[in-house]
Design a protein around this motif. Structure first.
Motif, PDB file in Angstrom:
ATOM      1  N   UNK A 124       0.857  -1.184   0.000  1.00 49.13           N
ATOM      2  CA  UNK A 124       0.000   0.000   0.000  1.00 49.13           C
ATOM      3  C   UNK A 124       0.893   1.234   0.000  1.00 49.13           C
ATOM      4  N   UNK A 125       0.634   2.162  -0.916  1.00 48.20           N
ATOM      5  CA  UNK A 125       1.273   3.476  -0.887  1.00 48.20           C
ATOM      6  C   UNK A 125       0.257   4.441  -0.300  1.00 48.20           C
ATOM      7  N   UNK A 126       0.544   4.950   0.888  1.00 52.45           N
ATOM      8  CA  UNK A 126      -0.391   5.805   1.615  1.00 52.45           C
ATOM      9  C   UNK A 126       0.071   7.260   1.521  1.00 52.45           C
TER      10      UNK A 126
ATOM     11  N   UNK B 221      -8.953 -16.507   2.151  1.00 55.78           N
ATOM     12  CA  UNK B 221      -8.942 -16.253   0.714  1.00 55.78           C
ATOM     13  C   UNK B 221      -7.860 -17.032  -0.038  1.00 55.78           C
ATOM     14  N   UNK B 222      -7.098 -17.847   0.686  1.00 53.79           N
ATOM     15  CA  UNK B 222      -6.093 -18.659   0.022  1.00 53.79           C
ATOM     16  C   UNK B 222      -4.888 -17.874  -0.456  1.00 53.79           C
ATOM     17  N   UNK B 223      -4.627 -16.702   0.136  1.00 54.28           N
ATOM     18  CA  UNK B 223      -3.442 -15.924  -0.238  1.00 54.28           C
ATOM     19  C   UNK B 223      -2.207 -16.639   0.293  1.00 54.28           C
ATOM     20  N   UNK B 224      -1.284 -16.967  -0.581  1.00 50.28           N
ATOM     21  CA  UNK B 224      -0.180 -17.840  -0.195  1.00 50.28           C
ATOM     22  C   UNK B 224       0.995 -17.104   0.434  1.00 50.28           C
ATOM     23  N   UNK B 225       1.179 -15.836   0.102  1.00 51.97           N
ATOM     24  CA  UNK B 225       2.364 -15.132   0.592  1.00 51.97           C
ATOM     25  C   UNK B 225       2.031 -14.371   1.869  1.00 51.97           C
ATOM     26  N   UNK B 226       2.511 -14.878   2.976  1.00 52.06           N
ATOM     27  CA  UNK B 226       2.237 -14.273   4.277  1.00 52.06           C
ATOM     28  C   UNK B 226       3.470 -13.517   4.761  1.00 52.06           C
ATOM     29  N   UNK B 227       3.232 -12.406   5.418  1.00 54.86           N
ATOM     30  CA  UNK B 227       4.323 -11.660   6.025  1.00 54.86           C
ATOM     31  C   UNK B 227       5.129 -10.823   5.047  1.00 54.86           C
ATOM     32  N   UNK B 228       4.603 -10.574   3.833  1.00 58.55           N
ATOM     33  CA  UNK B 228       5.343  -9.751   2.881  1.00 58.55           C
ATOM     34  C   UNK B 228       4.684  -8.393   2.679  1.00 58.55           C
ATOM     35  N   UNK B 229       3.579  -8.124   3.393  1.00 55.89           N
ATOM     36  CA  UNK B 229       2.855  -6.876   3.196  1.00 55.89           C
ATOM     37  C   UNK B 229       3.725  -5.665   3.488  1.00 55.89           C
ATOM     38  N   UNK B 230       3.596  -4.661   2.646  1.00 52.12           N
ATOM     39  CA  UNK B 230       4.416  -3.455   2.756  1.00 52.12           C
ATOM     40  C   UNK B 230       3.532  -2.216   2.760  1.00 52.12           C
ATOM     41  N   UNK B 231       3.891  -1.238   3.593  1.00 52.44           N
ATOM     42  CA  UNK B 231       3.230   0.063   3.583  1.00 52.44           C
ATOM     43  C   UNK B 231       4.288   1.121   3.322  1.00 52.44           C
ATOM     44  N   UNK B 232       4.041   1.974   2.352  1.00 51.53           N
ATOM     45  CA  UNK B 232       4.929   3.094   2.065  1.00 51.53           C
ATOM     46  C   UNK B 232       4.178   4.370   2.381  1.00 51.53           C
ATOM     47  N   UNK B 233       4.578   5.056   3.439  1.00 56.83           N
ATOM     48  CA  UNK B 233       4.002   6.353   3.770  1.00 56.83           C
ATOM     49  C   UNK B 233       4.715   7.400   2.920  1.00 56.83           C
ATOM     50  N   UNK B 234       3.964   8.096   2.081  1.00 59.91           N
ATOM     51  CA  UNK B 234       4.574   8.939   1.053  1.00 59.91           C
ATOM     52  C   UNK B 234       4.155  10.389   1.219  1.00 59.91           C
TER      53      UNK B 234
ATOM     54  N   UNK C 137       7.843   1.804   5.121  1.00 60.40           N
ATOM     55  CA  UNK C 137       8.811   2.770   4.586  1.00 60.40           C
ATOM     56  C   UNK C 137       8.260   4.180   4.781  1.00 60.40           C
ATOM     57  N   UNK C 138       9.167   5.147   4.924  1.00 54.09           N
ATOM     58  CA  UNK C 138       8.778   6.552   4.991  1.00 54.09           C
ATOM     59  C   UNK C 138       9.509   7.291   3.869  1.00 54.09           C
ATOM     60  N   UNK C 139       8.741   7.993   3.029  1.00 52.92           N
ATOM     61  CA  UNK C 139       9.304   8.641   1.848  1.00 52.92           C
ATOM     62  C   UNK C 139       8.944  10.116   1.862  1.00 52.92           C
TER      63      UNK C 139
END
Length: 315
Positions: free
Chosen positions: A192-194, A218-231, A255-257
């Motif tokens: 997510x780019x916030x 929902x059968x989402x296979x990739x766990x623990x890779x979620x990213x948030x970019x505060x922009x 991340x903070x940008x």
């Protein structure tokens, strides 16, 4: 004007890009990262033509089309980065080649670079989905740059007129007032780019990022890779944008940008040479006469500006 220094460049402005957020905070005394004193000249991005160079300048030549960020102070006014001017002097490291880029496009070099920076932080694979929060120019820039990297962005905003314009650039959009949590979860973004940066925005999107319960449901296979970019920059000393417990539970990367960096501006301008980052198509143009300028900045100061983006045409 001050006298031109050895490492300085004098530029005649063609267009200056308006930042309805940062320009507002500067002229209202709410930007805490500087000591801006009145009278001041706001603005931090402009396109123009080099009219004179100092004796030690080697990166640009007279007559070259350029993009510039901050100007030096005037004799009787502070440069509140000083880009909204028909003529100004910059340090040479604040000036970049913009040959071959429409001036009304390169005038957005800094805000586009903030979006570019946000999109560059995403770790993922081609075709991965990215949620972008905010229908301003930085949100639009971030979505376009994410798309240019091969991701599939969905931009959420609250203004249908803005969303329609951003959609015209090939970006999928949705109104955050009507989109459901189920729809966002099923979209399954890896990042997510916030660009809004508020607890309310965080509440809208954090559940959509990969987590154990989402995997089970929902059968989402990739766990623990979620990213948030505060922009972007947040004024008034705000320091709470997210719930730390949820960040930890979902093992999210944050991340903070903010700000501009030379190599990223150069990469952004390179991207602008194609039609992948044509922000001028969603921007409003203002002529550089007193009435227009006063009305534009009065609306910005009062938070009434309806534009996604705007630029002043000094021609």
């Amino acid at each position: 004007m001050a006298e031109l220094g050895a490492n300085q460049v004098a530029i005649e402005t063609i267009c200056s890009g308006v930042s309805t957020g940062t320009d507002k905070w500067v002229i209202s005394g709410r930007f805490e990262w500087g000591n801006f004193k009145f009278p001041l000249v706001p603005g931090y991005q402009r396109s123009g033509v080099v009219k004179a160079i100092g004796s030690k300048v080697t990166n640009v030549k007279i007559g070259q089309q350029v993009f510039a960020t901050a100007s030096i102070n005037y004799l009787d006014a502070t440069a509140g980065w000083g880009a909204h001017t028909s003529f100004g002097i910059c340090e040479d490291f604040e000036v970049f080649d913009a040959t071959g880029i429409p001036p009304e496009r390169s005038a957005f070099g800094v805000v586009a670079q903030v979006g570019f920076n946000a999109a560059s932080r995403i770790v993922g694979e081609t075709g991965d989905r990215v949620l972008v929060i905010g229908d301003g120019v930085i949100g639009a820039s971030a979505a376009l740059c994410a798309k240019a990297r091969g991701f599939e962005p969905l931009l959420l905003g609250r203004h249908d007129s803005r969303l329609e314009k951003i959609s015209s650039l090939g970006v999928r959009t949705a109104n955050s007032n009507t989109v459901s949590q189920t729809e966002l979860i099923e979209f399954a973004p890896i990042a997510v780019i916030d660009t809004v940066q508020s607890p309310e925005a965080f509440e809208l999107y954090y559940r959509s990022l990969p987590a154990t319960w989402a995997t089970e449901t929902f059968g989402i296979s990739r766990y623990g890779i979620g990213q948030i970019i505060f922009s972007g920059h947040t004024p008034d000393g705000a320091n709470t944008w997210a719930d730390m417990a949820h960040l930890q539970k979902q093992e999210l990367t944050v991340h903070f940008v903010s700000g501009w960096v030379a190599n990223r501006i150069a990469q952004t301008l390179e991207l602008m040479k194609s039609d992948a980052l044509s922000l001028e198509k969603i921007a409003s143009a203002y002529t550089a006469d007193d009435v227009n300028i006063k009305n534009l900045f009065r609306n910005i100061a009062e938070g009434k500006n309806p534009d996604i983006a705007a630029y002043v045409n000094w021609g």
